[in-house]
Design an enzyme around this catalytic site. Structure first.
Site, PDB file in Angstrom:
ATOM      1  N   HIS A   1     -28.759  -4.076  33.496  1.00 53.66           N
ATOM      2  CA  HIS A   1     -27.829  -4.280  34.611  1.00 53.66           C
ATOM      3  C   HIS A   1     -26.974  -3.025  34.805  1.00 53.66           C
ATOM      4  O   HIS A   1     -26.849  -2.506  35.916  1.00 53.66           O
ATOM      5  CB  HIS A   1     -26.945  -5.497  34.361  1.00 53.66           C
ATOM      6  CG  HIS A   1     -25.759  -5.602  35.277  1.00 53.66           C
ATOM      7  ND1 HIS A   1     -25.876  -5.980  36.598  1.00 53.66           N
ATOM      8  CD2 HIS A   1     -24.448  -5.341  35.088  1.00 53.66           C
ATOM      9  CE1 HIS A   1     -24.674  -5.958  37.165  1.00 53.66           C
ATOM     10  NE2 HIS A   1     -23.784  -5.569  36.267  1.00 53.66           N
TER      11      HIS A   1
ATOM     12  N   ASP B   1     -30.799  20.385  58.967  1.00 51.85           N
ATOM     13  CA  ASP B   1     -31.386  19.557  57.909  1.00 51.85           C
ATOM     14  C   ASP B   1     -30.742  19.984  56.600  1.00 51.85           C
ATOM     15  O   ASP B   1     -29.852  20.831  56.572  1.00 51.85           O
ATOM     16  CB  ASP B   1     -32.919  19.755  57.833  1.00 51.85           C
ATOM     17  CG  ASP B   1     -33.606  18.560  57.173  1.00 51.85           C
ATOM     18  OD1 ASP B   1     -33.146  18.129  56.096  1.00 51.85           O
ATOM     19  OD2 ASP B   1     -34.589  18.044  57.737  1.00 51.85           O
TER      20      ASP B   1
ATOM     21  N   TRP C   1     -25.514   0.141  28.166  1.00 50.49           N
ATOM     22  CA  TRP C   1     -25.809   1.323  28.983  1.00 50.49           C
ATOM     23  C   TRP C   1     -25.237   2.580  28.347  1.00 50.49           C
ATOM     24  O   TRP C   1     -25.618   3.687  28.699  1.00 50.49           O
ATOM     25  CB  TRP C   1     -25.297   1.155  30.425  1.00 50.49           C
ATOM     26  CG  TRP C   1     -23.873   1.558  30.640  1.00 50.49           C
ATOM     27  CD1 TRP C   1     -22.782   0.775  30.460  1.00 50.49           C
ATOM     28  CD2 TRP C   1     -23.379   2.832  31.071  1.00 50.49           C
ATOM     29  NE1 TRP C   1     -21.654   1.474  30.739  1.00 50.49           N
ATOM     30  CE2 TRP C   1     -21.975   2.743  31.124  1.00 50.49           C
ATOM     31  CE3 TRP C   1     -23.982   4.040  31.431  1.00 50.49           C
ATOM     32  CZ2 TRP C   1     -21.161   3.813  31.505  1.00 50.49           C
ATOM     33  CZ3 TRP C   1     -23.167   5.109  31.801  1.00 50.49           C
ATOM     34  CH2 TRP C   1     -21.778   4.981  31.835  1.00 50.49           C
TER      35      TRP C   1
ATOM     36  N   SER D   1     -33.728  14.003  39.121  1.00 50.88           N
ATOM     37  CA  SER D   1     -33.551  13.638  40.517  1.00 50.88           C
ATOM     38  C   SER D   1     -32.120  13.912  40.981  1.00 50.88           C
ATOM     39  O   SER D   1     -31.900  14.517  42.034  1.00 50.88           O
ATOM     40  CB  SER D   1     -33.911  12.170  40.696  1.00 50.88           C
ATOM     41  OG  SER D   1     -33.424  11.700  41.925  1.00 50.88           O
ATOM     42  N   SER D   2     -31.155  13.488  40.177  1.00 50.39           N
ATOM     43  CA  SER D   2     -29.757  13.707  40.566  1.00 50.39           C
ATOM     44  C   SER D   2     -29.425  15.185  40.647  1.00 50.39           C
ATOM     45  O   SER D   2     -28.715  15.620  41.549  1.00 50.39           O
ATOM     46  CB  SER D   2     -28.808  13.100  39.539  1.00 50.39           C
ATOM     47  OG  SER D   2     -28.926  11.741  39.538  1.00 50.39           O
TER      48      SER D   2
ATOM     49  N   HIS E   1     -17.521  10.465  31.449  1.00 49.01           N
ATOM     50  CA  HIS E   1     -16.316  10.337  32.243  1.00 49.01           C
ATOM     51  C   HIS E   1     -16.419  11.003  33.609  1.00 49.01           C
ATOM     52  O   HIS E   1     -16.100  10.386  34.617  1.00 49.01           O
ATOM     53  CB  HIS E   1     -15.034  10.698  31.509  1.00 49.01           C
ATOM     54  CG  HIS E   1     -13.899  10.044  32.227  1.00 49.01           C
ATOM     55  ND1 HIS E   1     -13.638   8.703  32.091  1.00 49.01           N
ATOM     56  CD2 HIS E   1     -13.083  10.487  33.186  1.00 49.01           C
ATOM     57  CE1 HIS E   1     -12.689   8.366  32.939  1.00 49.01           C
ATOM     58  NE2 HIS E   1     -12.328   9.428  33.610  1.00 49.01           N
TER      59      HIS E   1
ATOM     60  N   GLU F   1     -19.043  11.274  35.146  1.00 45.20           N
ATOM     61  CA  GLU F   1     -19.945  10.346  35.828  1.00 45.20           C
ATOM     62  C   GLU F   1     -19.164   9.247  36.550  1.00 45.20           C
ATOM     63  O   GLU F   1     -19.506   8.842  37.654  1.00 45.20           O
ATOM     64  CB  GLU F   1     -20.905   9.732  34.793  1.00 45.20           C
ATOM     65  CG  GLU F   1     -21.719   8.538  35.285  1.00 45.20           C
ATOM     66  CD  GLU F   1     -22.782   8.901  36.291  1.00 45.20           C
ATOM     67  OE1 GLU F   1     -23.126  10.102  36.396  1.00 45.20           O
ATOM     68  OE2 GLU F   1     -23.258   7.997  36.992  1.00 45.20           O
TER      69      GLU F   1
ATOM     70  N   TYR G   1     -16.318   9.530  37.920  1.00 49.46           N
ATOM     71  CA  TYR G   1     -15.788  10.079  39.167  1.00 49.46           C
ATOM     72  C   TYR G   1     -16.882  10.417  40.157  1.00 49.46           C
ATOM     73  O   TYR G   1     -16.650  10.394  41.361  1.00 49.46           O
ATOM     74  CB  TYR G   1     -14.891  11.282  38.867  1.00 49.46           C
ATOM     75  CG  TYR G   1     -13.666  10.826  38.101  1.00 49.46           C
ATOM     76  CD1 TYR G   1     -12.886   9.803  38.625  1.00 49.46           C
ATOM     77  CD2 TYR G   1     -13.341  11.338  36.867  1.00 49.46           C
ATOM     78  CE1 TYR G   1     -11.798   9.318  37.925  1.00 49.46           C
ATOM     79  CE2 TYR G   1     -12.247  10.863  36.164  1.00 49.46           C
ATOM     80  CZ  TYR G   1     -11.482   9.849  36.694  1.00 49.46           C
ATOM     81  OH  TYR G   1     -10.420   9.365  35.999  1.00 49.46           O
TER      82      TYR G   1
ATOM     83  N   SER H   1     -11.654   7.542  53.652  1.00 43.41           N
ATOM     84  CA  SER H   1     -10.759   8.370  54.457  1.00 43.41           C
ATOM     85  C   SER H   1     -11.202   8.386  55.913  1.00 43.41           C
ATOM     86  O   SER H   1     -10.389   8.249  56.824  1.00 43.41           O
ATOM     87  CB  SER H   1     -10.727   9.802  53.923  1.00 43.41           C
ATOM     88  OG  SER H   1     -10.309   9.798  52.585  1.00 43.41           O
TER      89      SER H   1
ATOM     90  N   HIS I   1     -10.816   9.099  25.842  1.00 41.44           N
ATOM     91  CA  HIS I   1     -10.083   7.835  26.029  1.00 41.44           C
ATOM     92  C   HIS I   1     -11.024   6.633  25.997  1.00 41.44           C
ATOM     93  O   HIS I   1     -10.572   5.499  25.992  1.00 41.44           O
ATOM     94  CB  HIS I   1      -9.219   7.851  27.297  1.00 41.44           C
ATOM     95  CG  HIS I   1      -9.961   7.847  28.583  1.00 41.44           C
ATOM     96  ND1 HIS I   1      -9.550   8.539  29.684  1.00 41.44           N
ATOM     97  CD2 HIS I   1     -11.098   7.237  28.958  1.00 41.44           C
ATOM     98  CE1 HIS I   1     -10.395   8.347  30.678  1.00 41.44           C
ATOM     99  NE2 HIS I   1     -11.337   7.564  30.260  1.00 41.44           N
ATOM    100  N   HIS I   2     -12.332   6.896  25.979  1.00 43.83           N
ATOM    101  CA  HIS I   2     -13.283   5.803  25.769  1.00 43.83           C
ATOM    102  C   HIS I   2     -13.465   5.526  24.291  1.00 43.83           C
ATOM    103  O   HIS I   2     -14.192   4.619  23.912  1.00 43.83           O
ATOM    104  CB  HIS I   2     -14.643   6.160  26.377  1.00 43.83           C
ATOM    105  CG  HIS I   2     -14.595   6.357  27.861  1.00 43.83           C
ATOM    106  ND1 HIS I   2     -14.797   5.338  28.744  1.00 43.83           N
ATOM    107  CD2 HIS I   2     -14.337   7.448  28.607  1.00 43.83           C
ATOM    108  CE1 HIS I   2     -14.678   5.794  29.982  1.00 43.83           C
ATOM    109  NE2 HIS I   2     -14.395   7.070  29.929  1.00 43.83           N
TER     110      HIS I   2
ATOM    111  N   THR J   1      -4.660  10.494  41.947  1.00 38.28           N
ATOM    112  CA  THR J   1      -5.213   9.251  42.486  1.00 38.28           C
ATOM    113  C   THR J   1      -4.152   8.543  43.320  1.00 38.28           C
ATOM    114  O   THR J   1      -4.443   8.032  44.406  1.00 38.28           O
ATOM    115  CB  THR J   1      -5.688   8.330  41.348  1.00 38.28           C
ATOM    116  OG1 THR J   1      -6.452   9.113  40.435  1.00 38.28           O
ATOM    117  CG2 THR J   1      -6.546   7.210  41.873  1.00 38.28           C
TER     118      THR J   1
ATOM    119  N   LYS K   1      -3.802  10.010  46.739  1.00 40.92           N
ATOM    120  CA  LYS K   1      -4.813   9.565  47.703  1.00 40.92           C
ATOM    121  C   LYS K   1      -4.428   8.214  48.307  1.00 40.92           C
ATOM    122  O   LYS K   1      -4.508   8.020  49.523  1.00 40.92           O
ATOM    123  CB  LYS K   1      -6.188   9.463  47.034  1.00 40.92           C
ATOM    124  CG  LYS K   1      -6.668  10.781  46.462  1.00 40.92           C
ATOM    125  CD  LYS K   1      -8.153  10.797  46.217  1.00 40.92           C
ATOM    126  CE  LYS K   1      -8.929  10.940  47.491  1.00 40.92           C
ATOM    127  NZ  LYS K   1      -8.865  12.280  48.066  1.00 40.92           N
TER     128      LYS K   1
ATOM    129  N   ARG L   1     -16.425  -7.754  25.088  1.00 41.74           N
ATOM    130  CA  ARG L   1     -17.531  -7.632  26.049  1.00 41.74           C
ATOM    131  C   ARG L   1     -18.857  -7.702  25.296  1.00 41.74           C
ATOM    132  O   ARG L   1     -18.907  -7.653  24.079  1.00 41.74           O
ATOM    133  CB  ARG L   1     -17.409  -6.317  26.808  1.00 41.74           C
ATOM    134  CG  ARG L   1     -17.621  -5.092  25.950  1.00 41.74           C
ATOM    135  CD  ARG L   1     -17.177  -3.833  26.650  1.00 41.74           C
ATOM    136  NE  ARG L   1     -18.151  -3.389  27.630  1.00 41.74           N
ATOM    137  CZ  ARG L   1     -18.283  -2.112  27.995  1.00 41.74           C
ATOM    138  NH1 ARG L   1     -17.522  -1.165  27.465  1.00 41.74           N
ATOM    139  NH2 ARG L   1     -19.165  -1.751  28.896  1.00 41.74           N
TER     140      ARG L   1
END
Lengths: 366, 185, 527
Positions: free
Chosen positions: C78, C107, C143, C171-172, C255, C257, C259, C270, C304-305, C330, C333, C452
């Site tokens: 998932h 293009d 994950w 790919s990314s 991390h 990732e 963002y 926006s 922080h993880h 943040t 924004k 979790r």
């Protein structure tokens, strides 16, 4: 399928907030949590009320001509600096609490906590006490065959006992994968990492039973290795220590006694249900492709030597751990149980394993 | 494609393997970082140095613990569980180990120090943990570790734990790819 | 940005090829954008189906429909599918469709690589999903695949998982390179950097983040592969490695990732808020600077993880302060969006509803993130449902709502037809209620003490888990309505004008609807 559902009266609609806990540190953590929570609520209310006011008052209908402004340096500087100051106001007390948590002096009692797939081992370093705590909830409760008890999934076969008012230091490590030892009431959560020791300490004043859980995904039964700590008064603790020591002596005596197959099988079944059933299943059939079947296994039926060896040393590269930490009696009974059950005795050599065999195995043959 | 685009493209294409390499470079960087900060309670071998020896040390209790990683049937324990020491002096402690199986086995002990901010102040001159231990069936050995806790140990620490976890590495003998060691040497 | 456009009719140009080869060989940014979007929709539904299995199992205490072993495979897949198959390709799809049109380019800069970067993606996910049928089952280590659970203790399918992550990464990276080269070199004359639409800015920053961290992820899985098959010990303590090192490398990727999955959403929201407020975006340049500072800060907050792995005090304090610092840009924004709406002339079409919900719910997710940054409190939150609630608040009503808003906002431009506004609003309200009923109670469950990745739980968590499951079913099944609305719009409906929304600004609104197969073969003139 759902013969029994959870008794709803037991469930708690009001379990909304963090556990306050019963130690000084846990109270401080709770206060910190509430402080930040209310700051966040205040920020949220401030921002959203402006926004909802706009949604209410500045619709196309009520305000057909939009204003033209698109910057305001003073405002922008203000809303950069003010949040910054608020953050400092939060970070300072948080850092102070953290320094207290990290204040690591010697403990009165040092307990080594080792995470295993899927149980905890507790070793009292000063008192030479060592035991495992397994989930004691019945499999039938988990599979909804009987009603669930009050402490469903948060009960163990042996609680960690600590005295009130003493500084207890937990030395947390793991045997296989990473686990994490969490006891909300003490505000302790420390990862248990194989090869490394982490420490956490607590002083609990209030006797009682406190429950926690493993919080790092550690495989299949991650959700089934709870933590239960019983805090008692000093004299009760001393008595408990004495009892544990006597138990150990008794167990040593048991290895020298003569055992019948029946005694071993009935004792072995208990051990099997705690230690083996998760993988090898009640039926001894295992799970195809992951956990091999014991029923009809050639080793279990005919190869006593290898059978003992596997339990003592585990199987490299497979989920089978070494169970050498079990006592000689326990090992002999559980092996005998598997050799006598599921028709294995009839189809195989039917030999039993006695505690002496395990003692012999441990004496190396050169 | 115009010239500017080609230039950007080349820069980015070079950046990708560089970042991939950086991922690997994090391994030795992390070790250096651990050694400097004592992160993770890792302990590295240090040179003998007279600077560390202090006339006036302060008392400290040094606690030894041993853990068998899974599938490790050896008997492995500290000869003395708690050693009362003084900072700034060398001590030698031993661990007894016995191969309880009937096969030849190789083991590796991995050290860890708690609390982690003590690790940087624990200096090991000799340690069995820097080498592999090979024992014949039934063989016993006494494994020494010579160490000193420097005077600079933060004063709130009154008790240092030195833990060893012993791993069975019989099956991956001969492989010297243990990345960390390559870089450290 | 104001633009004066001569609309070129390019009759001489060839249209799309016919049949399946159009899609297989296409190098057209719009075709590839469409492919990415449909692919991500498919993945969203597959990942969503897994979420339904998870919530069904958690509906009540006790094991009911799956075994713990399979449950762990579900949570792992998932997560991987939603992140790498749902959110990221959807943003790449939007970038393909919109970036060239927004900057007045004909293009993408590297059209053939564009085709390749899409077409390897389905194989990556086929491999990943096929692991479900392998001996020992699919990856079951979450994950975040922490070693040694994902190395020494992993099922055999882990090798296929690693291979599939490598393909996704490739790919990314290709997609990101393409975006950067396009934005840096193919802007129409007059489109200066500080004149670019914010979506383009957000993607430029995202693309740089991708190029910086996807190779690190590739490195991490390569080390895993070597540990598993070639006897190295990067993460194995026995050989001198360190399982905690894995977490450092993983979160060094992980991390940024996070963002990567939210910056393009900032861009989208926006635009939408600006359009439906009929007022110029407040604080354009501070928006750009905020995104840049968030991106840079994302490289120094990874630990922080890992507050509970036993970091030294100094490291805990550093990462706590650095993490809290992110709240400043943040916040800027969010304040800018509110200021944009303030004294505007607001209407509430479906895209605007999703955008407003984004601002509110993303802010809730952001605030719970701030709480998680407080280390002592994190000792109580870490790895509980509070964290699950937090990141689902920033990812579902955050990233995914922004994608839905984008689809409603630009689908008239893509298909030439207006979507059904009534159905769109229905979809919004069902999703809005569903998301909150699902994830808000998870805050309670987490604070009350449920970790979790638990397939079963003790009784005090039962009530709110049931509520959460009901919300999840509501949210899950409402997405079939979304599928229906999109299909209906693609097949017909009220014709859209080229302007579509009266308040919309930007080059993409100057071309016809549906956008011709080739746009801006000659660069537009921009003041």
């Amino acid at each position: 399928m759902l013969t029994f559902v959870a008794p709803m009266a037991k469930a708690d609609w009001f379990a909304l907030n963090m556990t306050r806990g019963i130690t000084d540190i846990s109270n401080e953590v709770f206060e910190l949590h509430m402080l930040i929570f209310w700051i966040c609520v205040a920020i949220g209310v401030a921002v959203f009320s402006v926004m909802f006011y706009s949604i209410y008052a500045h619709t196309k209908k009520k305000n057909p001509v939009p204003a033209k402004f698109h910057e305001n340096h003073k405002l922008e500087i203000a809303w950069t600096i003010i949040p910054f100051l608020i953050l400092i106001a939060m970070a300072v007390p948080a850092s102070k609490t953290l320094v207290k948590i990290y204040d690591d002096t010697a403990g009165d009692i040092n307990i080594q906590v080792t995470g295993y797939q899927w149980k905890w081992q507790y070793q009292y370093l000063e008192d030479d006490i060592s035991f495992f705590a397994n989930l004691s909830t019945d499999l039938d409760e988990i599979y909804n065959l009987v009603p669930k008890g009050e402490n469903y999934l948060q009960e163990v076969d042996e609680m960690v006992v600590i005295p009130a008012g003493k500084k207890i230091r937990f030395l947390i490590t793991a045997n296989d994968v990473i686990h994490s030892w969490w006891l909300p009431a003490f505000a302790i959560k420390q990862d248990a990492i194989p090869g490394f020791v982490n420490t956490a300490w607590t002083i609990v004043e209030e006797p009682g039973i406190y429950r926690g859980r493993c919080t790092e995904l550690c495989g299949k039964n991650h959700g089934f290795m709870p933590i239960v700590v019983k805090v008692v008064e000093q004299d009760e603790y001393d008595e408990w220590v004495l009892n544990k020591r006597n138990e150990a002596i008794k167990l040593a005596e048991l290895t020298t006694k003569d055992w019948t197959a029946q005694e071993l099988v009935s004792r072995g079944q208990e051990i099997y249900d705690v230690n083996c059933v998760a993988c090898h299943q009640v039926s001894g059939q295992g799970i195809t492709g992951i956990f091999p079947a014991l029923a009809g296994s050639d080793i279990v039926m005919n190869d006593k030597e290898r059978n003992i060896e596997i339990l003592m040393e585990g199987v490299q590269g497979a989920a089978m751990n070494s169970f050498s930490y079990l006592s000689e009696v326990e090992l002999a009974s559980v092996i005998t149980y598997t050799r006598q059950s599921w028709g294995n005795a009839e189809k195989g050599d039917g030999e039993i394993v006695i505690p002496k065999d395990i003692v012999d195995y441990k004496e190396p043959k050169i | 494609m115009n010239k500017g685009a080609k230039k950007t493209l080349i820069k980015l294409v070079v950046a990708v393997p560089l970042m991939f390499a950086f991922g690997f470079a994090l391994v030795p960087l992390y070790d250096v970082f651990c050694e400097v900060t004592g992160l993770n309670g890792k302990v590295f071998q240090s040179e003998h140095s007279d600077d560390l020896i202090a006339e006036q040390g302060r008392p400290l209790s040094l606690q030894f613990i041993s853990t068998n990683n899974e599938n490790m049937p050896w008997k492995f324990e500290p000869s003395v569980k708690v050693l009362k020491i003084e900072t700034g002096k060398y001590y030698t402690a031993t661990f007894s180990v016995k191969n309880t199986t009937n096969k030849k086995m190789t083991a590796q002990a991995v050290p860890s120090v708690a609390p982690s901010n003590a690790a940087a102040h624990l200096k090991k001159l000799e340690c069995f943990c820097f080498e592999k231990q090979e024992l014949m069936p039934g063989e016993e050995a006494l494994l020494p570790v010579k160490l000193l806790v420097s005077n600079e140990l933060p004063s709130n620490i009154k008790n240092v734990i030195l833990s060893y976890t012993i791993f069975d590495i019989t099956d991956y003998n001969d492989i010297e790819l243990a990345s960390n060691q390559i870089v450290m040497e | 940005m104001s633009a004066v456009i001569e609309n070129h009719h390019e009759d001489h140009d060839h249209g799309p090829a016919k049949g399946i080869t159009r899609w297989l060989y296409t190098t057209n940014h719009k075709d590839i954008g469409t492919l990415y979007l449909w692919f991500s929709f498919a993945m969203f539904l597959i990942g969503g189906a897994m979420a339904m299995i998870i919530r069904a199992e958690l509906f009540q205490p006790g094991m009911q429909i799956v075994e713990p072993e399979f449950y762990n495979q579900m949570i792992t897949l998932h997560g991987l599918i939603m992140i790498f198959g749902g959110v990221m390709p959807a943003f790449v799809g939007l970038a393909n469709w919109l970036v060239p049109m927004m900057i007045g380019a004909p293009d993408m800069a590297l059209p053939r690589m564009n085709n390749l970067s899409f077409w390897i993606l389905p194989f990556a996910f086929l491999i990943l999903l096929s692991s479900l049928f392998m001996e020992g089952g699919a990856p079951n280590f979450g994950w975040t695949f922490y070693a040694p659970l994902s190395t020494t203790y992993a099922p055999p399918s882990v090798t296929f998982f690693i291979f599939s992550v490598h393909i996704m990464g490739a790919s990314s990276i290709m997609g990101a390179i393409n975006v950067v080269v396009t934005i840096m070199n193919m802007r129409a004359p007059g489109v200066g950097l500080m004149k670019m639409p914010l979506f383009v800015w957000s993607w430029l920053i995202t693309a740089y983040l991708l190029i910086a961290v996807m190779p690190v992820l590739a490195g991490a899985v390569t080390m895993m592969l070597m540990d598993i098959h070639f006897g190295t010990s990067f993460f194995n303590a026995a050989g001198g490695g360190d399982p905690v090192l894995f977490q450092h490398i993983f979160w060094f990727f992980g991390h940024p990732e996070v963002y990567i999955m939210i910056l393009p959403a900032f861009g989208i929201v926006s635009h939408i808020i600006e359009t439906f407020s009929r007022k110029q975006l407040f604080g354009y340049s501070s928006m750009v600077w905020a995104m840049l500072s968030i991106a840079i800060l994302s490289f120094v907050v990874w630990a922080h993880h890992m507050f509970t792995v036993g970091l030294p005090l100094a490291a805990e304090i550093f990462f706590m302060w650095a993490t809290m610092l992110i709240a400043v840009p943040t916040g800027v924004k969010v304040f800018n969006w509110v200021a944009t709406m303030f004294r505007g002339s607001l209407t509430f079409e479906t895209p605007m509803l999703f955008a407003i919900a984004f601002v509110v719910l993303f802010t809730i997710g952001g605030l719970s993130g701030l709480m998680l940054a407080i280390v002592p409190a994190d000792f109580q939150y870490h790895d509980t449902y509070f964290v699950v609630a937090h990141f689902h608040y920033v990812l579902v009503p955050g990233a995914i709502f922004s994608i839905m808003a984008a689809v409603y906002y630009w689908i008239p431009k893509w298909s030439g037809n207006m979507y059904d506004e009534r159905l769109g609003k229905l979809h919004f309200w069902l999703s809005f209620v569903g998301v909150n009923v699902t994830f808000f109670p998870q805050h309670f469950i987490g604070l009350a003490g449920m970790p979790r990745r638990y397939p079963d739980y003790s009784l005090q968590f039962a009530d709110w888990n049931m509520v959460s499951s009901v919300g999840a079913f509501l949210f899950g099944f409402s997405q079939l309505l979304f599928l229906f609305i999109v299909l209906k719009t693609v097949m017909g409906g009220k014709k859209a004008t080229s302007q579509v929304w009266d308040g919309a600004r930007g080059l993409e609104w100057t071309v016809a609807s549906p956008a011709p197969y080739h746009t801006f073969s000659t660069p537009p003139k921009v003041d």
